[in-house]
Scaffold this motif. Structure first.
Motif, mmCIF file in Angstrom:
data_model
loop_
_atom_site.group_PDB
_atom_site.id
_atom_site.type_symbol
_atom_site.label_atom_id
_atom_site.label_comp_id
_atom_site.label_asym_id
_atom_site.label_seq_id
_atom_site.Cartn_x
_atom_site.Cartn_y
_atom_site.Cartn_z
ATOM 1 N N PHE A 21 -4.333 67.863 93.584
ATOM 2 C CA PHE A 21 -4.968 68.180 94.832
ATOM 3 C C PHE A 21 -4.863 66.832 95.808
ATOM 4 O O PHE A 21 -4.705 66.980 97.212
ATOM 5 C CB PHE A 21 -6.399 68.442 94.522
ATOM 6 C CG PHE A 21 -6.677 69.971 94.431
ATOM 7 C CD1 PHE A 21 -5.938 70.404 93.407
ATOM 8 C CD2 PHE A 21 -7.555 70.491 95.232
ATOM 9 C CE1 PHE A 21 -6.354 71.972 93.247
ATOM 10 C CE2 PHE A 21 -7.875 71.811 94.763
ATOM 11 C CZ PHE A 21 -7.274 72.546 94.006
ATOM 12 N N GLY A 22 -4.941 65.547 95.183
ATOM 13 C CA GLY A 22 -4.446 64.391 96.031
ATOM 14 C C GLY A 22 -3.425 64.303 96.568
ATOM 15 O O GLY A 22 -3.240 63.994 97.732
ATOM 16 N N ILE A 23 -2.302 64.797 95.725
ATOM 17 C CA ILE A 23 -1.083 64.633 96.493
ATOM 18 C C ILE A 23 -0.760 65.640 97.421
ATOM 19 O O ILE A 23 -0.321 65.593 98.475
ATOM 20 C CB ILE A 23 -0.049 64.868 95.279
ATOM 21 C CG1 ILE A 23 -0.064 63.610 94.316
ATOM 22 C CG2 ILE A 23 1.510 65.105 95.743
ATOM 23 C CD1 ILE A 23 0.852 64.162 92.926
ATOM 24 N N LEU A 24 -1.360 66.744 96.918
ATOM 25 C CA LEU A 24 -1.256 67.959 98.145
ATOM 26 C C LEU A 24 -1.760 67.647 99.477
ATOM 27 O O LEU A 24 -1.417 67.731 100.503
ATOM 28 C CB LEU A 24 -1.860 69.388 97.450
ATOM 29 C CG LEU A 24 -1.152 70.042 96.415
ATOM 30 C CD1 LEU A 24 -1.850 70.928 95.996
ATOM 31 C CD2 LEU A 24 0.436 70.366 96.652
ATOM 32 N N GLY A 25 -3.085 67.022 99.452
ATOM 33 C CA GLY A 25 -3.920 66.446 100.380
ATOM 34 C C GLY A 25 -3.154 65.572 101.271
ATOM 35 O O GLY A 25 -3.037 65.578 102.326
ATOM 36 N N MET A 26 -2.202 64.496 100.527
ATOM 37 C CA MET A 26 -1.615 63.314 101.143
ATOM 38 C C MET A 26 -0.425 64.086 102.004
ATOM 39 O O MET A 26 -0.476 63.789 103.241
ATOM 40 C CB MET A 26 -0.960 62.638 99.919
ATOM 41 C CG MET A 26 -0.394 61.526 100.534
ATOM 42 S SD MET A 26 -1.552 60.405 101.229
ATOM 43 C CE MET A 26 -1.926 59.351 99.764
ATOM 44 N N VAL A 27 0.423 65.055 101.354
ATOM 45 C CA VAL A 27 1.168 65.571 101.961
ATOM 46 C C VAL A 27 0.977 66.484 103.185
ATOM 47 O O VAL A 27 1.508 66.333 104.212
ATOM 48 C CB VAL A 27 2.225 66.699 100.872
ATOM 49 C CG1 VAL A 27 3.168 67.240 101.736
ATOM 50 C CG2 VAL A 27 2.860 65.653 99.678
ATOM 51 N N SER A 28 -0.222 67.299 103.148
ATOM 52 C CA SER A 28 -0.542 68.156 104.152
ATOM 53 C C SER A 28 -1.094 67.384 105.253
ATOM 54 O O SER A 28 -0.752 67.728 106.454
ATOM 55 C CB SER A 28 -1.611 69.084 103.614
ATOM 56 O OG SER A 28 -2.686 68.564 103.113
#
Lengths: 230, 89
Positions: free
Chosen positions: A87-94
């Motif tokens: 979720f952290g990686i997805l949050g970063m990318v988004s």
């Protein structure tokens, strides 16, 4: 074939459907710079909320493991941490995509961006650390201790430090974009269900992966038994 | 399971209280005028010719695909659990 925990999995699907439909078509305020991207509130922000919640649950299981070294606690701790990292990686990318079109750059060295990046690195180290140990007990104990310290460092990094200085993120210093606005009740009507929905999706993934680990362990044990009987 | 739900609810409560306190800084209220401010460009054309709903339909079908996949994966793992865990006891 019955699905385990069918009711909350159905609830997850219903809440996510509501998030997607409500998030895309319901009325949003017309704000400068943000325009339609205000809707990212329902998709980008829940990633971080979900991450913090899941990493917190992971710490809970790490503490349980230290008190009583059962494999199921370790399984839960590692899988909640993994889902949190995802979720952290997805949050970063988004967030980077959103930042490009509202703040002008994918990365502007914003305190919260930097802190989140450092925080994720701390958690990557957790994943690497786990791979180092051969012994299950040792891996469980040391990574549980690391996990607790990682969380204790992570929360101030993303919640406290960015607020002590100027940041582009909401609630920190002055900037265009979201910062100046308070969430109103219309936004909250989708935002809170969205946080719950995305977090529950993460929990579903954790549920699958933990069960997979249990099967894998049972399978390995079976193989060992077979080999030793020859 | 119930213990688990309890933890989840607790952490929701915690993170929301976090959110509330952080939002308590000096902020502008979003008003009704913001909803009616036609000077700000939004996806109005998409809405007026109805094409935003095509985007919605696309995303919902993607989501439906992911849900079907997750449910199938869940069932497969359930079946494996039955096979492997039950006869090992």
């Amino acid at each position: 074939m019955k699905i385990k925990g069918l009711w909350w999995k159905l609830l997850t699907i219903v809440l996510l459907l509501y998030t997607l439909l409500g998030g895309l078509v319901m009325d949003v305020p017309r704000l400068v710079i943000l325009n339609e991207t205000v809707r990212n509130l329902y998709f980008h922000v829940p990633m971080w909320f979900g991450m913090v919640i899941m990493l917190g649950v992971s710490v809970y299981y790490s503490i349980r493991y230290l008190k009583e070294p059962l494999t199921k606690f370790d399984n839960n701790a590692v899988e909640f941490a993994n889902a949190g990292i995802l979720f952290g990686i997805l949050g970063m990318v988004s967030g980077m995509i959103w930042a490009k079109f509202t703040w002008g750059a994918y990365w502007s060295g914003d305190p919260k961006q930097n802190a989140a990046a450092v925080g994720l690195l701390i958690y990557f180290a957790y994943a690497i650390l786990r791979g180092v140990f051969e012994d299950e007990q040792q891996r469980g104990r040391i990574s549980a201790v690391y996990n607790i310290f990682a969380y204790a460092a992570f929360i101030p990094l993303i919640y406290v430090l960015p607020r002590l200085t100027d940041s582009l993120h909401p609630g920190n210093g002055g900037n265009p974009g979201f910062n100046a606005y308070d969430l109103d009740s219309k936004l909250r009507m989708v935002f809170y269900p969205a946080v719950i929905a995305w977090t529950m999706l993460g929990v579903w993934i954790v549920n699958l992966r933990v069960r997979f680990r249990v099967i894998q362990a049972a399978n390995t044990e079976k193989m060992l038994e077979k080999n030793s009987s020859y | 399971m119930y213990k688990f739900i309890k933890i989840l609810l607790l952490s929701f409560a915690l993170s929301f209280s976090f959110a509330e306190t952080s939002m308590a800084q000096e902020k502008q209220k979003i008003t009704e005028q913001d909803y009616a401010n036609n000077e700000i460009e939004m996806a109005d054309t998409m809405r007026s010719n109805g094409k935003i709903y095509i985007v919605v339909a696309t995303i919902i079908s993607l989501f439906a695909g992911i849900v079907v996949y997750l449910v199938m994966l869940d069932k497969k793992i359930g079946a494996l659990e039955k096979n492997i865990l039950d006869d090992s006891i």
